[in-house]
Design a protein around this motif. Structure first.
Motif, PDB file in Angstrom:
ATOM      1  N   ASP A  76      -6.902 -14.418   1.635  1.00 44.32           N
ATOM      2  CA  ASP A  76      -6.981 -13.906   0.270  1.00 44.32           C
ATOM      3  C   ASP A  76      -8.357 -14.168  -0.328  1.00 44.32           C
ATOM      4  O   ASP A  76      -8.958 -13.296  -0.965  1.00 44.32           O
ATOM      5  CB  ASP A  76      -5.903 -14.561  -0.599  1.00 44.32           C
ATOM      6  N   GLN A  79     -10.939 -11.713   0.728  1.00 40.01           N
ATOM      7  CA  GLN A  79     -10.881 -10.398   0.095  1.00 40.01           C
ATOM      8  C   GLN A  79     -11.735 -10.355  -1.161  1.00 40.01           C
ATOM      9  O   GLN A  79     -12.499  -9.410  -1.387  1.00 40.01           O
ATOM     10  CB  GLN A  79      -9.437 -10.029  -0.255  1.00 40.01           C
ATOM     11  N   TYR A  80     -11.613 -11.384  -1.992  1.00 35.46           N
ATOM     12  CA  TYR A  80     -12.342 -11.384  -3.263  1.00 35.46           C
ATOM     13  C   TYR A  80     -13.824 -11.653  -3.049  1.00 35.46           C
ATOM     14  O   TYR A  80     -14.668 -11.146  -3.789  1.00 35.46           O
ATOM     15  CB  TYR A  80     -11.708 -12.395  -4.210  1.00 35.46           C
ATOM     16  N   GLN A  84     -13.222  -6.391  -0.467  1.00 40.09           N
ATOM     17  CA  GLN A  84     -12.490  -5.406   0.313  1.00 40.09           C
ATOM     18  C   GLN A  84     -11.253  -6.045   0.912  1.00 40.09           C
ATOM     19  O   GLN A  84     -11.192  -7.255   1.078  1.00 40.09           O
ATOM     20  CB  GLN A  84     -13.360  -4.852   1.445  1.00 40.09           C
ATOM     21  N   GLY A  85     -10.265  -5.210   1.220  1.00 39.78           N
ATOM     22  CA  GLY A  85      -9.050  -5.692   1.856  1.00 39.78           C
ATOM     23  C   GLY A  85      -7.818  -4.986   1.327  1.00 39.78           C
ATOM     24  O   GLY A  85      -7.878  -4.259   0.328  1.00 39.78           O
ATOM     25  N   CYS A  87      -5.112  -6.065  -0.178  1.00 38.79           N
ATOM     26  CA  CYS A  87      -4.614  -6.474  -1.489  1.00 38.79           C
ATOM     27  C   CYS A  87      -5.358  -5.741  -2.602  1.00 38.79           C
ATOM     28  O   CYS A  87      -4.753  -5.178  -3.510  1.00 38.79           O
ATOM     29  CB  CYS A  87      -4.761  -7.991  -1.637  1.00 38.79           C
ATOM     30  N   THR A 102      -4.838  -6.144  12.876  1.00 36.22           N
ATOM     31  CA  THR A 102      -6.143  -6.404  12.264  1.00 36.22           C
ATOM     32  C   THR A 102      -7.291  -6.280  13.262  1.00 36.22           C
ATOM     33  O   THR A 102      -8.448  -6.174  12.845  1.00 36.22           O
ATOM     34  CB  THR A 102      -6.172  -7.804  11.637  1.00 36.22           C
ATOM     35  N   TRP A 108     -11.027  -1.996   6.657  1.00 43.46           N
ATOM     36  CA  TRP A 108     -11.723  -3.088   5.984  1.00 43.46           C
ATOM     37  C   TRP A 108     -12.303  -4.027   7.060  1.00 43.46           C
ATOM     38  O   TRP A 108     -11.795  -5.137   7.253  1.00 43.46           O
ATOM     39  CB  TRP A 108     -10.755  -3.852   5.071  1.00 43.46           C
ATOM     40  N   TRP A 111     -13.227  -7.863   6.360  1.00 43.81           N
ATOM     41  CA  TRP A 111     -12.080  -8.690   6.027  1.00 43.81           C
ATOM     42  C   TRP A 111     -11.154  -8.846   7.225  1.00 43.81           C
ATOM     43  O   TRP A 111     -10.617  -9.925   7.477  1.00 43.81           O
ATOM     44  CB  TRP A 111     -11.292  -8.098   4.857  1.00 43.81           C
ATOM     45  N   GLN A 112     -10.951  -7.769   7.981  1.00 42.89           N
ATOM     46  CA  GLN A 112     -10.026  -7.833   9.107  1.00 42.89           C
ATOM     47  C   GLN A 112     -10.514  -8.775  10.206  1.00 42.89           C
ATOM     48  O   GLN A 112      -9.710  -9.423  10.880  1.00 42.89           O
ATOM     49  CB  GLN A 112      -9.760  -6.431   9.648  1.00 42.89           C
ATOM     50  N   SER A 125       0.795  -5.133   2.073  1.00 40.22           N
ATOM     51  CA  SER A 125       0.458  -5.460   0.691  1.00 40.22           C
ATOM     52  C   SER A 125       1.000  -4.374  -0.227  1.00 40.22           C
ATOM     53  O   SER A 125       0.825  -3.184   0.037  1.00 40.22           O
ATOM     54  CB  SER A 125      -1.062  -5.591   0.524  1.00 40.22           C
TER      55      SER A 125
END
Length: 248
Positions: A76, A79-80, A84-85, A87, A102, A108, A111-112, A125
């Motif tokens: 998580d 992502q922030y 990207q991601g 969520c 993934t 993404w 992120w993946q 998500s």
């Protein structure tokens, strides 16, 4: 709280939601609520080994977040950090996002890679939306590919609908659970963001997710709020329209 399987009857799901309702309204703030919501989401999806809940403001910044284990928490956070991601995309588009693997999905990539290194292979998500307003996202993870399918998506969607209703109701009542003031203020600006998204879609021939992501990335790069970037975009579009009219 008892767990519910994907084959749970409506009565069993109703019992879970009733317990959830009592839990939410007994907590003092949204931070406490999302911690228990993450645990409930994992219980409801037996294939999931981890779950998380995020409440977001209008530019995708976390207001409150919770995860059931360190791997989910790290995924998580990435992502922030990366912007990207699944969520963020679920929140931005209002549509569920599912990753079968993934290591092979390319939507993404940064992120993946982080998620796969953390042992996460399947992701689901779902947005938290109340009366057209995006409040955040609910997600579950699994360590094996293709572990979260259409049935899990359906069940998580039912759970998310109930959660969104409870959070949205709590927001407008005197119940102890309250969303932050920044989110409440942001909701009024979502119309501007929606119009700007439409402008980008038409101007740059983008889909809704790509247009919303472009707004988000521009806001992050400039250190500004998405609503401010959207407002500037609309003003620029209006100016171009007047210039074109003047040249005719």
């Amino acid at each position: 709280m008892s767990s519910a399987s994907p084959e749970s009857s409506p009565g069993e799901l109703a019992a879970v939601f009733a317990q959830l309702h009592g839990m939410l309204l007994s907590r003092q703030d949204a931070t406490s609520a999302v911690h228990h919501l993450a645990q409930a989401a994992q219980q409801m999806i037996p294939a999931a080994t981890g779950a998380g809940v995020s409440l977001l403001d209008e530019d995708g910044t976390r207001i409150s977040t919770a995860a059931t284990d360190p791997a989910v928490e790290a995924a998580d956070a990435a992502q922030y950090e990366l912007g990207q991601g699944p969520c963020l995309s679920a929140w931005a588009t209002g549509e569920p996002q599912r990753i079968e693997d993934t290591t092979t999905d390319l939507r993404w990539p940064q992120w993946q890679t982080t998620a796969a290194e953390a042992g996460i292979r399947s992701v689901l998500s779902t947005p938290l939306v109340h009366r057209g307003r995006a409040l955040g996202a609910l997600k579950v993870y699994a360590p094996t590919p293709a572990a979260l399918g259409s049935e899990q998506e359906r069940l998580l969607g039912l759970f998310a609908d109930a959660v969104s209703t409870l959070l949205g109701s709590a927001q407008t009542s005197d119940a102890p659970v309250r969303l932050s003031a920044s989110l409440q203020a942001a909701l009024s600006s979502r119309g501007v963001v929606g119009l700007a998204t439409g402008v980008l879609m038409a101007r740059d021939h983008l889909g809704p997710e790509a247009a919303r992501t472009a707004l988000l990335e521009t806001a992050r790069a400039q250190g500004r709020r998405v609503a401010e970037v959207a407002a500037d975009l609309l003003v620029a579009a209006q100016d171009r329209g007047r210039d074109q009219d003047g040249r005719r």
